[in-house]
Structures are given as structure tokens and as C-alpha cells.
Write a protein that holds these residues in place. Structure first.
Motif, PDB file in Angstrom:
ATOM      1  N   GLY A 171       0.593  -1.232   0.036  1.00 17.69           N
ATOM      2  CA  GLY A 171      -0.033   0.103   0.068  1.00 17.69           C
ATOM      3  C   GLY A 171       0.775   1.302  -0.026  1.00 17.69           C
ATOM      4  O   GLY A 171       0.271   2.277   0.426  1.00 17.69           O
ATOM      5  N   HIS A 172       2.159   0.990  -0.280  1.00 18.65           N
ATOM      6  CA  HIS A 172       2.988   2.395  -0.176  1.00 18.65           C
ATOM      7  C   HIS A 172       3.170   2.841  -1.989  1.00 18.65           C
ATOM      8  O   HIS A 172       3.595   1.983  -2.603  1.00 18.65           O
ATOM      9  CB  HIS A 172       4.285   2.131   0.524  1.00 18.65           C
ATOM     10  N   ASP A 173       3.034   4.095  -2.228  1.00 18.36           N
ATOM     11  CA  ASP A 173       3.217   4.334  -3.600  1.00 18.36           C
ATOM     12  C   ASP A 173       4.735   4.948  -3.409  1.00 18.36           C
ATOM     13  O   ASP A 173       5.031   6.042  -2.735  1.00 18.36           O
ATOM     14  CB  ASP A 173       2.364   5.581  -3.779  1.00 18.36           C
ATOM     15  N   LEU A 174       5.600   4.117  -3.877  1.00 18.65           N
ATOM     16  CA  LEU A 174       7.001   4.378  -4.032  1.00 18.65           C
ATOM     17  C   LEU A 174       7.547   5.351  -4.935  1.00 18.65           C
ATOM     18  O   LEU A 174       7.211   4.914  -6.282  1.00 18.65           O
ATOM     19  CB  LEU A 174       7.835   3.066  -4.163  1.00 18.65           C
ATOM     20  N   ARG A 175       7.910   6.399  -4.619  1.00 14.96           N
ATOM     21  CA  ARG A 175       8.091   7.453  -5.756  1.00 14.96           C
ATOM     22  C   ARG A 175       9.756   7.931  -5.507  1.00 14.96           C
ATOM     23  O   ARG A 175      10.087   9.015  -5.191  1.00 14.96           O
ATOM     24  CB  ARG A 175       7.214   8.470  -5.761  1.00 14.96           C
ATOM     25  N   VAL A 176      10.680   7.121  -6.033  1.00 13.33           N
ATOM     26  CA  VAL A 176      12.139   7.556  -5.904  1.00 13.33           C
ATOM     27  C   VAL A 176      12.297   8.543  -6.864  1.00 13.33           C
ATOM     28  O   VAL A 176      12.314   8.680  -8.108  1.00 13.33           O
ATOM     29  CB  VAL A 176      12.887   6.085  -6.253  1.00 13.33           C
ATOM     30  N   GLY A 177      12.875   9.674  -6.615  1.00  6.07           N
ATOM     31  CA  GLY A 177      13.305  10.774  -7.318  1.00  6.07           C
ATOM     32  C   GLY A 177      12.227  12.023  -7.020  1.00  6.07           C
ATOM     33  O   GLY A 177      12.704  12.941  -7.709  1.00  6.07           O
ATOM     34  N   ILE A 178      11.345  11.572  -6.560  1.00  3.01           N
ATOM     35  CA  ILE A 178      10.396  12.696  -6.145  1.00  3.01           C
ATOM     36  C   ILE A 178      10.284  12.565  -4.564  1.00  3.01           C
ATOM     37  O   ILE A 178      10.449  13.936  -4.243  1.00  3.01           O
ATOM     38  CB  ILE A 178       8.992  12.308  -6.769  1.00  3.01           C
ATOM     39  N   ASP A 179       9.791  11.722  -3.895  1.00  5.92           N
ATOM     40  CA  ASP A 179       9.888  11.705  -2.461  1.00  5.92           C
ATOM     41  C   ASP A 179      11.345  11.533  -1.819  1.00  5.92           C
ATOM     42  O   ASP A 179      11.797  10.690  -2.110  1.00  5.92           O
ATOM     43  CB  ASP A 179       8.879  10.655  -2.026  1.00  5.92           C
ATOM     44  N   TYR A 180      11.595  12.487  -0.857  1.00  2.52           N
ATOM     45  CA  TYR A 180      12.748  12.548  -0.354  1.00  2.52           C
ATOM     46  C   TYR A 180      12.999  11.068   0.385  1.00  2.52           C
ATOM     47  O   TYR A 180      14.064  10.752   0.320  1.00  2.52           O
ATOM     48  CB  TYR A 180      12.845  13.713   0.716  1.00  2.52           C
ATOM     49  N   ASP A 181      12.050  10.914   1.227  1.00  2.00           N
ATOM     50  CA  ASP A 181      12.346   9.438   2.133  1.00  2.00           C
ATOM     51  C   ASP A 181      12.593   8.234   1.146  1.00  2.00           C
ATOM     52  O   ASP A 181      13.240   7.565   1.426  1.00  2.00           O
ATOM     53  CB  ASP A 181      11.067   9.482   2.989  1.00  2.00           C
ATOM     54  N   ASP A 182      11.726   8.299   0.241  1.00  2.00           N
ATOM     55  CA  ASP A 182      11.680   7.027  -0.784  1.00  2.00           C
ATOM     56  C   ASP A 182      13.176   7.054  -1.487  1.00  2.00           C
ATOM     57  O   ASP A 182      13.678   6.148  -1.561  1.00  2.00           O
ATOM     58  CB  ASP A 182      10.607   7.201  -1.923  1.00  2.00           C
TER      59      ASP A 182
END
Lengths: 321, 432
Positions: A171-182
Motif C-alpha cells: 500500500g505504499h506508493d514508492l516515488r524514488v526521485g520525487i519523494d525525499y524519504d523514498d
């Protein structure tokens, strides 16, 4: 740091130094090796030259230009005192990056050491097909950091990455490159993955040098495997662990550059990065030589402080068998 | 490629042996892939066209790396004759008086003809000083244009929008048809720099920075600029705009895959898209706001220019001038244009491409140049700001924060203006 760690213990280095002093008289057998005081210096000269040219000279240059504000092409440099330092340290962005670097360094070092040790302990017990397991675990180390970054980037890619699908299952929308924590998660994962094999090799060889007699004696004293590990194996592994700690901290501070460079793809935006990467960005992309030099001097001081802490405080507790 | 490399090495070896009197000049650039190959081809054409000079091009990686290498080399006296510098780095090299010889002086000094009016309107000012004298030689010029997925528009039964107002009308229909209506690469170039040019809005004080280095300040937290990002955020939240981070290709990819109906990219993306796009596509001008008075003007050129570096012997400078003239000849411009998708920089080259029927064959290739030939306005000449690559980085950081919901567009632009102005002030000190 690496050099000190790699030096073989024993009398050899003393033998090199001894002929320089008239008192106390050296043992005759050793005097035969270097009968002229300059000879040993001649042998270390190439190494000294390399260090001077590739380390001391650039360092002096960096310290020097950190006090100037300079036009990139070198037409005019005006002395600005500690302005460059003040500017770096008072910048919100710089402090965020410094905080991330500290956290990243602690996480990568901790996880890479922990997982490496766990795998080594388990692999040490395997009897059947041991070499296959070991090879599989070590193989990753042969991959060059930029390639590691590329593989990591593919795994975490926002369009085709399988880890995005994996995270979606939870249920997590992983947004590498956009979201800092991801992005931070992706960087730590790839950096740790790359370093585990290295730690694994050293821990495994450390474990294999623990005498069988000691292990068997411990088996009589304690039934709990955890206690035997904590009281006997771990202290005997301490020299290896200390060496690896130094190497891993250096790795997470400096050698992760290529991974970060590949993963943030030229456009750091709001993505996390380490202090080293920031030095590169400001110096090479921003053409701000003074500011970038000041940052690298700050980094040098941090590393010097870390080295002192490591060797003064931690190494004292390490018992070399 | 290996073969052509061997050929050119062989040719070099032969020519070096045959004509010792030849003058060697070097050209450092920041292009790779097909564009880099075309640069090699053009250099070879130049070497074959005359015998006095021999040009060797060398790729230094990306634009930023090419500039950094050029600077480092200049400081140690090992610089090339010609250095390619990208739009955002223009202020860095132009402000360093003494690092370059103005292209116009160089060409005229060599007795070659040079007319500013030969160049298309959109490229005349960007690399020129405030009097209009060409400092850099416009080379690979591009414009931000909007590519449209024809299948999506057919399915939704709508027409590509000319203005952002029209976009707001058609976007929900495209969404209903199952598409993400819009994505855009490099928001700094599209939604700030060219938001300013397309809507004829001031970007910086001191005449967009052209008149003086000292005292130049950004103008980005004005109502119109903030409104553009308020809208983008609103569209993103409503599923009308897809933000895929700061990376160029991350934003291009969903368009290539046919998931996005409109993508704002470079006119130079055209060649690559032809190979990668899974659906038929076309292109239109980048939209502007009808509500902003005087909007609909031409865009800034993107891409890069060539700079003749100072401190070289006369004979080599003469060769550099020779090459600059060669490069602007209509035949070479058309060759470059057709092989890369960058726009031709002279009117004559544009006319030649038209006469050859290139645009009947490839209508999309004409969109960029037509947008650059739209009427100009007071603020469409370009901008000149030092440390601008770093200012772009600040914007990229803040845009990520806008779309992850951390900050409002207004707050983001306040930070951009504050940190950007600090950088500009710092640059003014270095150049002072």
C-alpha cells in the motif's frame, strides 16, 4: 586510515627506522639491511611523492582557495576571509545535507556491518556446498559502483522498477526521485547491498581464524549460542570489526558518490545527497570554486576528527590477539 | 562508429603527413549519441572543404562537464579553440571578459562577411551583449514545444490547445478518455524561463540581467509566475498533469509509451521520439496564458552556443573564424537541422530546408523554428544571470517539494528568489 590498517604488525617497520638513530645501537643483523641513513628514504620516496602530489598539494590548494571568492576563469580572486565557510554553514540546505550524510553514514555502516556479520556467521556453519554459498555472497563485490547504481536505479525506477510494485503490495506508493524519504531508502538499500560482500569476506576469514580449541572450550561453558557468540567470538573478531568500521565509514562518506550520481541522474532536485556530492555539484556544476573549496575543507576536518575518535577511543578497546 | 573512427584517424594521419603547414584547432563539446556523431561528421566536412585548417572535435560529456573542463583547461592554459557552452552557462563565460573573443569580432576580423540580420530573430540576442554584438556563435538551438499524442486526441474528440485556458477545457476530456493529459520535462526551462518568454514577462531586473551584473535580481515570485505553478499543482492533484521528478526522460517516457496525451519537450527531442514513440504524434507551440496581456510571444532559445576562446595564436583564430562561417552556411545548417532536430539558426538555412521540402515530409520539424520566429516582446530576448545552473538546481529542489505537497508554490518561489538573489550577489562579487 587504510594505510595504517593495512600495515603488517611486527618488527619490520622498526627495522627501517632504527638505523637513523645512533642510540640505542641496533642489532648487528639489522644494520646489514640499511647501512646508509638515506637508503630507507629512497625506498619510501615514491610513496611519499604520490602522497605529496595527490594529497597534500591539492589539500593546500583547497585550503587556500576556500578563503577567496573567485571568478571561474581565474581572472580575479578577492580575499573574503571566512565568508565561504560562514555561507556554507549558515545555509539551510547545507545543514540538511550534513544531517542526511550523518544519518546515511550511520545506517549504511550499521546495516552493512550487521548483515555482513550475520551472513558470515551463518555461512561459517554451513558444511555442505559451503563454497557455492560463499561465492554467491561475494560475487556482488566485483560490481563497479556506477553499475551498482544503475542496477539499483532500474530496481527502483518509477516506471519499470519491480520494487515499486513490491511497495504497492504494502500500500505504499514508492516515488524514488520525487519523494525525499523514498529516494533515501533506495540510496541506503543500494549502498548497503554493494558493501555487504566486502564485510562478509573479512568477517568470514576472521571467524575462521578463531581457534577450534577455544570454540570447543566455550561449548562446554555455555549452551546458549548467542552467549558464546557474544563472549567469545565477538571479542576475538574485534580487530576485524574495527578495521571494517573504519573502511565502512569511509565507504559511506566517499565511495557512495558514484551510486548517488547515477541514481539522482544529474538532477539532484530535492533528492538526498551526501556532503561529497554537494562539493562536486557546487564546484563542477556551479563553478563556485571558493564555496566548494570551503566545503571540502570542512569535510577534511570532519574526517580528521572521525579518525582521531576512531583510533583514540575505539581502538583502545580492541584487543589484538 | 568504430569504422568511421578508424577512417577519420587514418584521414588525420594521412593529412598530417601530407600537409605540415596545416593549422590544428580543437573543439570541446557536450554532446553524445547521435548528436555527437553529427558533430564529427560536420567537422569532417569542414576538414574536407579546405586544407588550411584541421578541426578535431572532442566530447567532454554533458554540457556542464564541457563547461567545467573548459574552465579548468583555461586556468592551466590548455584550453581548446572552441568551447560549446549551454544556455544556462552563458552568463558565466560571457561575464568573464578576456576568456573569449566575441564571435562577431573574430569573424569580421578575419575578413568574413557577417550580418546579424541573417540570423533568425529568436537566436539573435541570447548569446549577444546588451548592444546586440554576438559574443557566442549560436549553434545548436532548440525551442520548448508541445508534442501531442494524436491517438489520444482522436479518442477524446478534441483539438490540441493553443493556450492554457484551452488546455483546462480539453484536459478533463483526455482524462476521461483514459490518458494523463500533460507531462513536461525540465520545468525550469519550460515553466519558468519560457513561461516568461511566451507570456512576455520580466525575469530579472537590469533588463533580464543584460545591462549589468551588479544588482541583478530574479523576478519569480510575482503573481503570474506563482499562478502558473498553482495551476500545475491543482492539475496534478486533479490527475490532469503528471509530475515525474526532475529527470528529463522520466517525464518523457510516459508520453513515448502512449499514456500521456501532451508532453512539453525540446524541438530537439523530435529525432529520438520518432524511434521511441509507440503512437503517431505531432507537435504544436508551447501554450501561453490568454489572460496575460501581450502573451503569445516567441520563446527563448535553448541549447548551446560556440565560444572562441582567447589566448590562441592568430593563425588558429583565423581557422576558428573560418569554421564559424562554414557552420552558418545554409547547407551545413540544414544538414545539422535534419540530422538532429535542432533548428537552423539562419533565415537562409530555414528557406533552404523549406525549398527542399523537408517540412512537407516532417511537419513537426518546423514547429520549433516557427515558434522562435513569432513576434518578440520586451522580455523575449533572453536572460543573463551568473551561477544560473545553481539557480536552476534550487528551482528543481523546490519544485519537487511543491509536488510532494511540502510547500505552496508561493512559499517555494519566495525561497527561490531569496536563495537565487544570494547567488546572483555572490556572482557579482566574483565578476567585480
Amino acid at each position: 586510515m587504510t594505510d595504517t590498517a593495512a600495515l603488517p604488525p611486527g618488527p619490520a617497520p622498526q627495522a627501517v627506522r632504527r638505523p637513523r638513530k645512533p642510540h640505542p645501537p641496533a642489532a648487528p643483523a639489522k644494520r646489514v639491511q640499511f647501512d646508509r641513513p638515506l637508503t630507507p628514504w629512497l625506498f619510501v620516496l615514491p610513496q611519499l611523492l604520490v602522497v605529496a602530489i595527490f594529497f597534500y598539494w591539492p589539500s593546500v590548494q583547497a585550503v587556500n582557495s576556500s578563503f577567496y571568492l573567485e571568478d571561474p576563469f581565474g581572472f580575479g580572486a578577492s580575499f573574503v576571509g571566512i565568508d565561504n565557510y560562514r555561507e556554507a554553514l549558515s545555509s539551510r540546505e547545507y545543514r540538511t545535507i550534513a544531517a542526511f550524510t550523518a544519518g546515511f553514514c550511520a545506517l549504511v555502516t550499521g546495516l552493512a556491518l550487521g548483515i555482513g556479520l550475520l551472513l558470515a556467521v551463518k555461512a561459517d556453519k554451513v558444511i555442505r556446498g559451503a563454497s557455492a554459498y560463499k561465492t554467491a555472497l561475494i560475487a556482488v563485490y566485483a560490481i563497479a559502483p556506477p553499475v551498482t547504481g544503475l542496477i539499483g536505479m532500474m530496481f527502483f525506477d518509477m516506471h519499470i522498477g519491480p520494487f515499486k510494485d513490491l511497495a504497492a503490495l504494502f500500500g505504499h506508493d514508492l516515488r524514488v526521485g520525487i519523494d525525499y524519504d523514498d529516494t533515501a531508502l533506495a540510496l541506503v538499500t543500494v549502498a548497503v547491498w554493494k558493501q555487504i560482500p566486502y564485510n562478509f569476506i573479512f568477517f568470514l576469514s576472521g571467524l575462521q581464524s578463531v581457534p577450534v580449541a577455544v570454540r570447543e572450550a566455550a561449548l562446554l561453558d555455555a549452551r546458549s549460542g548467542w552467549r558464546r557468540f557474544r563472549d567469545i567470538t565477538l571479542p576475538l573478531l574485534a580487530p576485524t570489526a574495527f578495521f571494517l568500521l573504519v573502511i565502512n565509514i569511509t565507504y559511506s562518506l566517499f565511495d557512495t558518490f558514484a551510486i548517488i550520481d547515477v541514481m539522482v541522474k544529474d538532477k539532484p532536485a530535492n533528492n538526498p545527497m551526501t556532503l561529497v556530492y554537494k562539493v562536486y555539484l557546487d564546484g563542477f556544476k556551479g563553478n563556485d570554486i571558493g564555496g566548494s573549496s570551503a566545503q571540502s575543507v570542512i569535510l577534511m576536518l570532519v574526517v580528521a576528527a572521525l579518525t582521531i575518535v576512531q583510533f583514540r577511543l575505539i581502538e583502545r578497546r580492541v584487543h589484538y590477539g | 562508429m568504430l569504422k568511421s573512427l578508424t577512417c577519420s584517424t587514418l584521414a588525420f594521419a594521412l593529412s598530417a603527413g601530407a600537409a605540415l603547414a596545416q593549422t590544428d584547432i580543437t573543439w570541446w563539446h557536450g554532446m553524445g549519441g547521435r548528436n555527437g556523431e553529427v558533430i564529427n561528421e560536420i567537422s569532417q566536412k569542414f576538414n574536407e572543404a579546405q586544407s588550411a585548417c584541421h578541426l578535431t572535435p572532442l566530447s567532454k560529456g554533458t554540457y556542464e562537464e564541457a563547461l567545467a573542463s573548459g574552465i579548468a583547461a583555461f586556468r592551466s592554459g590548455e584550453h581548446p579553440n572552441i568551447l560549446q557552452v549551454f544556455d544556462a552557462g552563458a552568463a558565466t563565460i560571457i561575464s568573464a571578459k578576456g576568456a573569449t573573443i566575441p564571435a562577431e569580432d573574430l569573424i569580421k576580423g578575419a575578413g568574413k562577411p557577417f550580418e546579424r540580420s541573417d540570423f533568425i530573430a529568436g537566436v539573435r540576442h541570447f548569446y549577444a551583449d546588451s548592444e546586440g554584438k554576438f559574443i557566442g556563435m549560436p549553434f545548436n538551438s532548440s525551442a520548448p514545444i508541445m508534442y501531442v499524442n494524436l491517438a489520444a486526441f482522436e479518442k477524446a474528440g478534441v483539438e490540441p490547445p493553443k493556450t492554457w485556458e484551452e488546455f483546462e477545457a480539453v484536459a478533463p476530456k483526455l482524462k476521461d478518455a483514459g490518458y494523463i493529459p500533460l507531462s513536461a520535462s525540465q520545468l525550469t526551462w519550460m515553466m519558468v524561463e519560457n513561461f516568461k518568454s511566451r507570456n512576455n514577462q520580466p525575469f530579472a531586473t537590469n533588463n533580464n540581467g543584460y545591462d549589468a551584473i551588479k544588482g541583478t535580481e530574479l523576478i519569480v515570485n510575482d503573481d503570474n509566475q506563482v499562478m502558473m505553478f498553482d495551476k500545475l499543482k491543482e492539475w496534478a492533484d486533479a490527475g490532469l498533469y503528471g509530475f515525474y521528478g526532475a529527470g528529463w526522460s522520466d517525464n518523457q517516457k510516459p508520453f513515448e509509451e502512449g499514456k500521456v496525451a501532451m508532453w512539453i519537450g525540446s524541438s530537439g527531442s523530435f529525432g529520438g521520439l520518432q524511434k521511441t514513440a509507440v503512437m503517431p504524434f505531432s507537435a504544436v507551440f508551447m501554450p501561453y496564458w490568454d489572460a496575460i496581456e501581450g502573451a503569445g510571444t516567441q520563446s527563448f532559445i535553448g541549447g548551446a552556443a560556440l565560444f572562441a576562446m582567447a589566448g590562441k595564436p592568430e593563425a588558429e583564430n583565423a581557422c576558428t573564424a573560418e569554421f564559424f562561417s562554414f557552420l552558418t552556411s545554409p547547407e551545413i545548417q540544414v544538414y545539422w537541422h535534419q540530422n538532429t532536430g535542432y533548428v537552423p539558426v539562419t533565415e537562409a538555412a530555414y528557406e533552404l530546408a523549406k525549398a527542399q521540402g523537408w517540412y512537407d515530409e516532417q511537419p513537426v520539424a518546423e514547429v520549433g523554428i516557427q515558434q522562435l520566429m513569432l513576434p518578440g516582446g520586451e522580455w523575449t530576448k533572453g536572460y543573463r544571470m551568473g551561477f544560473y545552473p545553481q539557480i536552476r538546481s534550487i528551482m528543481e529542489r523546490e519544485f519537487n517539494r511543491i509536488f510532494s505537497g511540502e510547500v505552496t508554490p508561493k512559499a517555494a518561489f519566495d525561497v527561490i528568489e531569496e536563495e537565487g538573489n544570494a547567488l546572483l550577489a555572490r556572482f557579482a562579487k566574483t565578476a567585480g
